[in-house]
Design a protein around this motif. Structure first.
Motif, PDB file in Angstrom:
ATOM      1  N   ASP A  83     -10.061  -2.277   6.155  1.00  0.00           N
ATOM      2  CA  ASP A  83      -9.984  -1.361   5.028  1.00  0.00           C
ATOM      3  C   ASP A  83     -11.125  -0.355   5.141  1.00  0.00           C
ATOM      4  O   ASP A  83     -12.293  -0.721   4.997  1.00  0.00           O
ATOM      5  N   LEU A  91       0.456   7.380   1.668  1.00  0.00           N
ATOM      6  CA  LEU A  91       0.539   6.989   0.261  1.00  0.00           C
ATOM      7  C   LEU A  91       0.009   8.113  -0.616  1.00  0.00           C
ATOM      8  O   LEU A  91      -0.959   8.769  -0.270  1.00  0.00           O
ATOM      9  N   SER A  92       0.629   8.300  -1.753  1.00  0.00           N
ATOM     10  CA  SER A  92       0.140   9.220  -2.766  1.00  0.00           C
ATOM     11  C   SER A  92       0.293   8.530  -4.112  1.00  0.00           C
ATOM     12  O   SER A  92       1.403   8.126  -4.474  1.00  0.00           O
ATOM     13  N   GLN A  93      -0.796   8.360  -4.791  1.00  0.00           N
ATOM     14  CA  GLN A  93      -0.821   7.694  -6.088  1.00  0.00           C
ATOM     15  C   GLN A  93      -0.145   6.325  -6.030  1.00  0.00           C
ATOM     16  O   GLN A  93       0.626   5.951  -6.912  1.00  0.00           O
ATOM     17  N   GLY A  94      -0.407   5.604  -4.955  1.00  0.00           N
ATOM     18  CA  GLY A  94       0.073   4.236  -4.818  1.00  0.00           C
ATOM     19  C   GLY A  94       1.486   4.080  -4.311  1.00  0.00           C
ATOM     20  O   GLY A  94       1.979   2.969  -4.180  1.00  0.00           O
ATOM     21  N   ALA A  95       2.162   5.177  -4.022  1.00  0.00           N
ATOM     22  CA  ALA A  95       3.542   5.094  -3.537  1.00  0.00           C
ATOM     23  C   ALA A  95       3.641   5.681  -2.125  1.00  0.00           C
ATOM     24  O   ALA A  95       2.967   6.658  -1.805  1.00  0.00           O
ATOM     25  N   GLN A 133      -8.631   6.612   4.976  1.00  0.00           N
ATOM     26  CA  GLN A 133      -8.444   7.950   4.423  1.00  0.00           C
ATOM     27  C   GLN A 133      -8.622   9.026   5.479  1.00  0.00           C
ATOM     28  O   GLN A 133      -8.101  10.121   5.339  1.00  0.00           O
TER      29      GLN A 133
END
Length: 149
Positions: free
Chosen positions: A73, A122-126, A107
């Protein structure tokens, strides 16, 4: 990583479950070959290491267990660009030489996609898109909209 323990003690913790002293010793030698700066700091407390050295120690400790899958991560978080390149190159070399599967949450999209086979944006968790890393790097709209370059 336990900051009060030495570099070597932290690495040895990664191999606790492994049986056989020779196997643990071989794993320790391999990690020290991968990360020469850790050899010089083996007796120092982990809390005294730089950010790049701490990342090397964290990856080395995980490798002591000889995993089939390595989940990382943000391995480049807070690191100088040169150190980030070294870490990414090492991950790419590990994949090529050992067949290790690396799951990377990062990132720094350009750096991550340069060493991976597939990417998920991913964007805003999706998940907004996925595909081969080369395909994502080649998609100008995707790069500008989501990857920041």
């Amino acid at each position: 990583m336990i900051v009060e323990l030495t570099v070597e003690e932290n690495l040895r913790l990664g191999a606790l479950w492994r049986s056989g002293r020779r196997d643990r010793a071989a794993a320790l030698r391999e990690v020290f070959e991968l990360f020469p700066p850790l050899v010089q700091r083996r007796a120092r407390p982990a809390g005294t290491l730089s950010g790049g050295e701490r990342q090397m120690l964290a990856i080395g400790r995980a490798l002591m267990a000889r995993p089939q899958v390595l989940l990382l991560d943000e391995p480049s978080l807070g690191l100088a660009p040169m150190i980030t390149r070294q870490i990414m190159r090492l991950l790419q070399d590990l994949r090529a030489s050992t067949g290790l599967t690396v799951v990377l949450v990062e990132q720094n999209a350009r750096s991550a996609l340069s060493i991976t086979d597939r990417g998920y944006v991913l964007s805003q968790g999706a998940v907004v898109t996925s595909g081969t890393s080369g395909g994502l790097l080649a998609d100008d709209r995707m790069r500008h909209a989501y990857l920041g370059f």
